[in-house]
Write a protein that holds these residues in place. Structure first.
Motif, PDB file in Angstrom:
ATOM      1  N   ILE A  38       0.825  -1.218   0.000  1.00  0.00           N
ATOM      2  CA  ILE A  38       0.000   0.000   0.000  1.00  0.00           C
ATOM      3  C   ILE A  38       0.858   1.267   0.000  1.00  0.00           C
ATOM      4  N   ASN A  39       2.096   1.190   0.464  1.00  0.00           N
ATOM      5  CA  ASN A  39       2.990   2.354   0.416  1.00  0.00           C
ATOM      6  C   ASN A  39       3.478   2.640  -0.997  1.00  0.00           C
ATOM      7  N   GLU A  40       3.314   1.697  -1.916  1.00  0.00           N
ATOM      8  CA  GLU A  40       3.756   1.860  -3.295  1.00  0.00           C
ATOM      9  C   GLU A  40       2.615   2.231  -4.242  1.00  0.00           C
ATOM     10  N   ILE A  41       1.395   2.277  -3.736  1.00  0.00           N
ATOM     11  CA  ILE A  41       0.234   2.479  -4.605  1.00  0.00           C
ATOM     12  C   ILE A  41       0.268   3.818  -5.326  1.00  0.00           C
ATOM     13  N   LYS A  42       0.670   4.881  -4.652  1.00  0.00           N
ATOM     14  CA  LYS A  42       0.683   6.194  -5.298  1.00  0.00           C
ATOM     15  C   LYS A  42       1.586   6.192  -6.525  1.00  0.00           C
ATOM     16  N   GLU A  43       2.745   5.568  -6.413  1.00  0.00           N
ATOM     17  CA  GLU A  43       3.682   5.524  -7.526  1.00  0.00           C
ATOM     18  C   GLU A  43       3.375   4.406  -8.522  1.00  0.00           C
ATOM     19  N   LYS A  44       3.188   3.193  -8.019  1.00  0.00           N
ATOM     20  CA  LYS A  44       3.028   2.032  -8.896  1.00  0.00           C
ATOM     21  C   LYS A  44       1.585   1.729  -9.271  1.00  0.00           C
ATOM     22  N   GLY A  45       0.636   2.227  -8.493  1.00  0.00           N
ATOM     23  CA  GLY A  45      -0.762   1.936  -8.763  1.00  0.00           C
ATOM     24  C   GLY A  45      -1.200   0.666  -8.060  1.00  0.00           C
ATOM     25  N   ILE A  46      -2.320   0.152  -8.484  1.00  0.00           N
ATOM     26  CA  ILE A  46      -2.886  -1.061  -7.901  1.00  0.00           C
ATOM     27  C   ILE A  46      -2.816  -2.160  -8.950  1.00  0.00           C
ATOM     28  N   GLU A  47      -2.300  -3.298  -8.535  1.00  0.00           N
ATOM     29  CA  GLU A  47      -2.249  -4.449  -9.428  1.00  0.00           C
ATOM     30  C   GLU A  47      -2.690  -5.672  -8.639  1.00  0.00           C
TER      31      GLU A  47
END
Length: 188
Positions: free
Chosen positions: A42-51
């Motif tokens: 969830i800490n990567e969602i802003k950059e990587k999005g949701i997969e």
């Protein structure tokens, strides 16, 4: 779900543990719930999005092809909501008037609409909002930051299967059709 990462520094010889938190989603397709496994913290969602995707080796039974086919095509945008496959009646049975009067073809079509329908592959990727890319112009050596705006992407793989001798298309010939697989995707 959580994953643990361990880091060691040479100077202090201390170990720091970082716990990652993931969340997936459950979607409904043709009246059945499909739980999808998360790929990004969830800490990567802003950059990587949701997969998210269907866990490997898992499949979800949706019912028969005849009763589920139109709903799935409408849900995935393959046909308009007010339209349906003309070869199916509203109850999911075969509309033989829409097929040529060829016995083998009608037998195969009947097998298809009575087959069990399964989701074998389901992948959804919603891009992050801050995924930037630095590009260098080869002629001027100037760097430019380009905001990468990928579209939401999905892939859904479905199989239709039947058991026993239901796939016998031509009497006296040892040729059986056991099922079919098809995929709908907007991923590149």
């Amino acid at each position: 779900m959580s994953d643990t990462e361990t880091q060691t520094t040479d100077e202090t010889q201390t170990t720091e543990t970082k716990t990652k938190v993931f969340f997936g989603v459950s979607l409904e397709l043709a009246g059945k719930t499909i739980s999808l496994d998360p790929k990004n913290d969830i800490n990567e969602i802003k950059e990587k999005g949701i997969e998210v995707e269907l866990p490997a080796g898992e499949r979800v039974y949706l019912g028969t092809v005849g009763t589920s086919f139109n709903t799935i095509l409408q849900t995935l945008g393959a046909v308009d909501e007010d339209k349906r496959a003309s070869f199916l009646n509203e109850d999911g049975t075969l509309n033989t008037e829409e097929l040529p009067d060829i016995t083998v073809l009608q037998n195969a079509a009947n097998l298809l609409v009575e087959a069990g329908l399964y989701v074998d592959e389901f992948h959804v990727r919603i891009p992050g909002s801050t995924a930037n890319q630095t590009v260098t112009d080869q002629t001027t050596s100037e760097e430019t930051t380009v905001v990468k705006k990928d579209k939401t992407a999905y892939t859904v793989g479905l199989s239709a299967e039947w058991q026993d001798d239901a796939g016998q298309l031509i009497d006296g010939l040892d040729l059986k059709l056991r099922g079919i697989y098809f995929k709908i995707s907007n991923e590149e």
